[in-house]
Scaffold this motif. Structure first.
Motif, PDB file in Angstrom:
ATOM      1  N   HIS A  26       0.849  -1.186   0.000  1.00 19.97           N
ATOM      2  CA  HIS A  26       0.000   0.000   0.000  1.00 19.97           C
ATOM      3  C   HIS A  26       0.887   1.240   0.000  1.00 19.97           C
ATOM      4  CE1 HIS A  26      -3.930  -2.016   0.984  1.00 19.97           C
ATOM      5  NE2 HIS A  26      -3.058  -2.990   1.231  1.00 19.97           N
ATOM      6  N   ILE A  27       0.572   2.182  -0.886  1.00 17.63           N
ATOM      7  CA  ILE A  27       1.376   3.398  -1.007  1.00 17.63           C
ATOM      8  C   ILE A  27       0.442   4.595  -1.165  1.00 17.63           C
ATOM      9  CG2 ILE A  27       3.323   2.179  -2.046  1.00 17.63           C
ATOM     10  CD1 ILE A  27       2.455   3.302  -4.764  1.00 17.63           C
ATOM     11  N   PRO A  28       0.931   5.805  -0.802  1.00 21.67           N
ATOM     12  CA  PRO A  28       0.153   7.011  -1.077  1.00 21.67           C
ATOM     13  C   PRO A  28       0.392   7.478  -2.509  1.00 21.67           C
ATOM     14  CG  PRO A  28       2.129   7.573   0.144  1.00 21.67           C
ATOM     15  CD  PRO A  28       2.134   6.076   0.004  1.00 21.67           C
ATOM     16  N   THR A  29      -0.585   8.132  -3.092  1.00 19.17           N
ATOM     17  CA  THR A  29      -0.417   8.664  -4.442  1.00 19.17           C
ATOM     18  C   THR A  29       0.395   9.954  -4.404  1.00 19.17           C
ATOM     19  OG1 THR A  29      -2.497   9.885  -4.256  1.00 19.17           O
ATOM     20  CG2 THR A  29      -2.599   7.697  -5.251  1.00 19.17           C
ATOM     21  N   GLY A  30       1.009  10.256  -5.555  1.00 23.11           N
ATOM     22  CA  GLY A  30       1.644  11.549  -5.732  1.00 23.11           C
ATOM     23  C   GLY A  30       3.003  11.715  -5.111  1.00 23.11           C
ATOM     24  N   GLN A  31       3.617  10.647  -4.616  1.00 24.91           N
ATOM     25  CA  GLN A  31       4.955  10.764  -4.056  1.00 24.91           C
ATOM     26  C   GLN A  31       5.747   9.496  -4.342  1.00 24.91           C
ATOM     27  OE1 GLN A  31       3.529  11.072   0.190  1.00 24.91           O
ATOM     28  NE2 GLN A  31       5.115   9.537   0.555  1.00 24.91           N
ATOM     29  N   PRO A  89      -5.177   6.944  -7.564  1.00 24.03           N
ATOM     30  CA  PRO A  89      -5.520   5.768  -6.755  1.00 24.03           C
ATOM     31  C   PRO A  89      -5.906   4.591  -7.649  1.00 24.03           C
ATOM     32  CG  PRO A  89      -6.628   7.737  -5.932  1.00 24.03           C
ATOM     33  CD  PRO A  89      -6.044   8.104  -7.261  1.00 24.03           C
ATOM     34  N   GLY A  90      -5.641   3.409  -7.158  1.00 25.32           N
ATOM     35  CA  GLY A  90      -5.992   2.215  -7.911  1.00 25.32           C
ATOM     36  C   GLY A  90      -5.256   1.001  -7.408  1.00 25.32           C
ATOM     37  N   VAL A  91      -5.554  -0.125  -8.008  1.00 30.32           N
ATOM     38  CA  VAL A  91      -4.903  -1.398  -7.689  1.00 30.32           C
ATOM     39  C   VAL A  91      -4.088  -1.807  -8.908  1.00 30.32           C
ATOM     40  CG1 VAL A  91      -5.245  -3.800  -7.006  1.00 30.32           C
ATOM     41  CG2 VAL A  91      -6.801  -2.036  -6.163  1.00 30.32           C
ATOM     42  N   GLU A 107      -6.172   8.675   3.080  1.00 28.97           N
ATOM     43  CA  GLU A 107      -6.640   7.296   3.216  1.00 28.97           C
ATOM     44  C   GLU A 107      -5.480   6.363   3.536  1.00 28.97           C
ATOM     45  OE1 GLU A 107      -8.711   6.210  -0.291  1.00 28.97           O
ATOM     46  OE2 GLU A 107     -10.379   7.609   0.016  1.00 28.97           O
ATOM     47  N   PHE A 108      -4.313   6.633   2.962  1.00 26.79           N
ATOM     48  CA  PHE A 108      -3.151   5.802   3.262  1.00 26.79           C
ATOM     49  C   PHE A 108      -2.772   5.910   4.733  1.00 26.79           C
ATOM     50  CE2 PHE A 108       1.450   5.513   3.901  1.00 26.79           C
ATOM     51  CZ  PHE A 108       1.645   4.192   3.548  1.00 26.79           C
ATOM     52  N   GLU A 109      -2.771   7.125   5.286  1.00 23.12           N
ATOM     53  CA  GLU A 109      -2.421   7.281   6.694  1.00 23.12           C
ATOM     54  C   GLU A 109      -3.419   6.552   7.583  1.00 23.12           C
ATOM     55  OE1 GLU A 109       0.289   8.372   7.912  1.00 23.12           O
ATOM     56  OE2 GLU A 109       1.086   8.979   5.962  1.00 23.12           O
ATOM     57  N   ALA A 110      -4.691   6.591   7.209  1.00 25.19           N
ATOM     58  CA  ALA A 110      -5.695   5.857   7.993  1.00 25.19           C
ATOM     59  C   ALA A 110      -5.459   4.355   7.899  1.00 25.19           C
ATOM     60  CB  ALA A 110      -7.097   6.213   7.497  1.00 25.19           C
ATOM     61  N   TRP A 111      -5.132   3.866   6.694  1.00 22.06           N
ATOM     62  CA  TRP A 111      -4.830   2.437   6.533  1.00 22.06           C
ATOM     63  C   TRP A 111      -3.626   2.042   7.376  1.00 22.06           C
ATOM     64  CZ3 TRP A 111      -0.325   0.151   4.897  1.00 22.06           C
ATOM     65  CH2 TRP A 111      -0.384  -1.226   4.687  1.00 22.06           C
ATOM     66  N   ARG A 112      -2.565   2.853   7.319  1.00 23.73           N
ATOM     67  CA  ARG A 112      -1.362   2.506   8.081  1.00 23.73           C
ATOM     68  C   ARG A 112      -1.630   2.512   9.581  1.00 23.73           C
ATOM     69  NH1 ARG A 112       4.274   5.287   6.559  1.00 23.73           N
ATOM     70  NH2 ARG A 112       3.107   7.213   6.993  1.00 23.73           N
ATOM     71  N   ALA A 113      -2.451   3.458  10.054  1.00 24.09           N
ATOM     72  CA  ALA A 113      -2.777   3.485  11.481  1.00 24.09           C
ATOM     73  C   ALA A 113      -3.510   2.219  11.899  1.00 24.09           C
ATOM     74  CB  ALA A 113      -3.619   4.723  11.789  1.00 24.09           C
ATOM     75  N   ARG A 114      -4.421   1.745  11.044  1.00 26.06           N
ATOM     76  CA  ARG A 114      -5.131   0.496  11.364  1.00 26.06           C
ATOM     77  C   ARG A 114      -4.178  -0.693  11.365  1.00 26.06           C
ATOM     78  NH1 ARG A 114      -8.771   2.690   7.593  1.00 26.06           N
ATOM     79  NH2 ARG A 114      -8.083   1.182   6.003  1.00 26.06           N
ATOM     80  N   GLN A 115      -3.267  -0.737  10.400  1.00 23.22           N
ATOM     81  CA  GLN A 115      -2.388  -1.892  10.272  1.00 23.22           C
ATOM     82  C   GLN A 115      -1.366  -1.994  11.398  1.00 23.22           C
ATOM     83  OE1 GLN A 115      -4.447  -3.465   7.790  1.00 23.22           O
ATOM     84  NE2 GLN A 115      -2.452  -4.416   7.487  1.00 23.22           N
TER      85      GLN A 115
END
Length: 314
Positions: free
Chosen positions: A133-138, A179-181, A208-216
């Motif tokens: 999982h990665i954030p977009t734009g960086q 965003p995408g898979v 959304e990435f930061e929220a995913w990482r916090a959950r993981q």
């Protein structure tokens, strides 16, 4: 069987760039195609003149001159120009990581991907398997390792492929602009079920990435009941880790949040309770040669309870 998006057996589009590190490779690919067609046309014209052209042309060309020009000088000039152009176009892909760049370590194993997210000092802060999982734009720096034989990491819509060689650390940058898979695949034959060694890269908006990482980063949700008991009694914790429980095995994938993954078996199956039960019961029938043993001794009710427990780990 319908395979999930990004799964092995469904090669992703190699010329549909979705980021700045893939776009130069698409450009280089089209240049190589065009130069190949041009070289083929030149060779046909020269051979046509040498064989069927007017006698003065054939005499002027001569066999030795034709060999030197067409067989030596022309290939050297063309290939040297392509080499310089390709290196200039793709030079940034393997630069050393900068302190502020996100880093992910991916280790190729027979026949799956161990994924670790790193902090700025290179310390592991989170582990996953078979999807990134990665954030977009960086840009994201991938540290590529191998635990056994040579593998090759390739997500064609986001960047080029890079070999994973035992004892070496190779660097590759990827970036997703939207965003995408994005599907990936091992691109170096590594024995056994190599063709079934797929992965996905999931690009999120930064929030959304930061929220995913916090959950993981959280431990597994507390669970009791028959499924957790079957997991412990069957010895699954000897190979797998579930953070927050006594399971601390390192041989297989971390299962702390296995229920949130898109696929099983490195892209072989979609992830749901039914496929989890089938994988645990007899993964060798699904992906022959993988390192997980079959568990035909589990009764139906125990298998269903175990699958329900694993699916709940999100």
């Amino acid at each position: 069987m319908t395979l999930p998006e990004g799964a092995a057996g469904w090669p992703p589009p190699a010329l549909d760039a979705a980021g700045p590190f893939a776009a130069p490779l698409v450009t280089l690919s089209w240049v190589l195609f065009a130069v190949g067609v041009a070289v083929f046309a030149v060779v046909l014209v020269v051979l046509g003149l040498a064989v069927f052209g007017p006698r003065r042309w054939r005499q002027r060309l001569g066999r030795e001159r034709l060999v030197w020009i067409g067989g030596f000088a022309f290939p050297v000039v063309v290939l040297s120009a392509l080499l310089v152009y390709g290196l200039a176009l793709t030079g940034r892909l393997s630069d050393d990581p900068a302190p502020d760049e996100m880093r992910v370590r991916v280790t190729g194993e027979m026949w799956w991907w161990r994924v670790a997210y790193l902090d700025a000092t290179g310390r592991e802060i989170l582990q996953d398997a078979n999807e990134v999982h990665i954030p977009t734009g960086q840009p994201v720096v991938f540290e590529l390792l191998s635990a056994d034989v040579i593998h090759s990491f390739w997500v064609p819509q986001l960047g080029g492929k890079k070999d994973m060689i035992p004892g070496r650390r190779n660097i590759l940058r990827l970036q997703a602009d939207r965003p995408g898979v994005y599907g990936g695949q091992c691109a170096e034959y590594c024995g056994g079920p190599h063709a079934l060694m797929g992965l996905v890269v999931v690009a999120h908006d930064p929030a959304e990435f930061e929220a995913w990482r916090a959950r993981q980063t959280q431990p597994a949700p507390s669970a009791s009941g028959r499924g957790a008991e079957v997991f412990a009694a069957s010895g699954c914790g000897a190979c797998h880790t579930i953070r927050g429980t006594a399971a601390n095995g390192l041989a297989g994938p971390d299962l702390t949040h296995v229920g949130s993954r898109r696929t099983l078996g490195a892209g072989v199956l979609p992830n749901n309770q039914g496929t989890l039960a089938g994988w645990v019961s007899d993964s060798q029938a699904i992906k022959p040669g993988n390192r997980m043993p079959a568990y035909p001794v589990l009764r139906g009710e125990d298998l269903r309870a175990l699958a329900a427990y694993l699916e709940s780990l999100k």
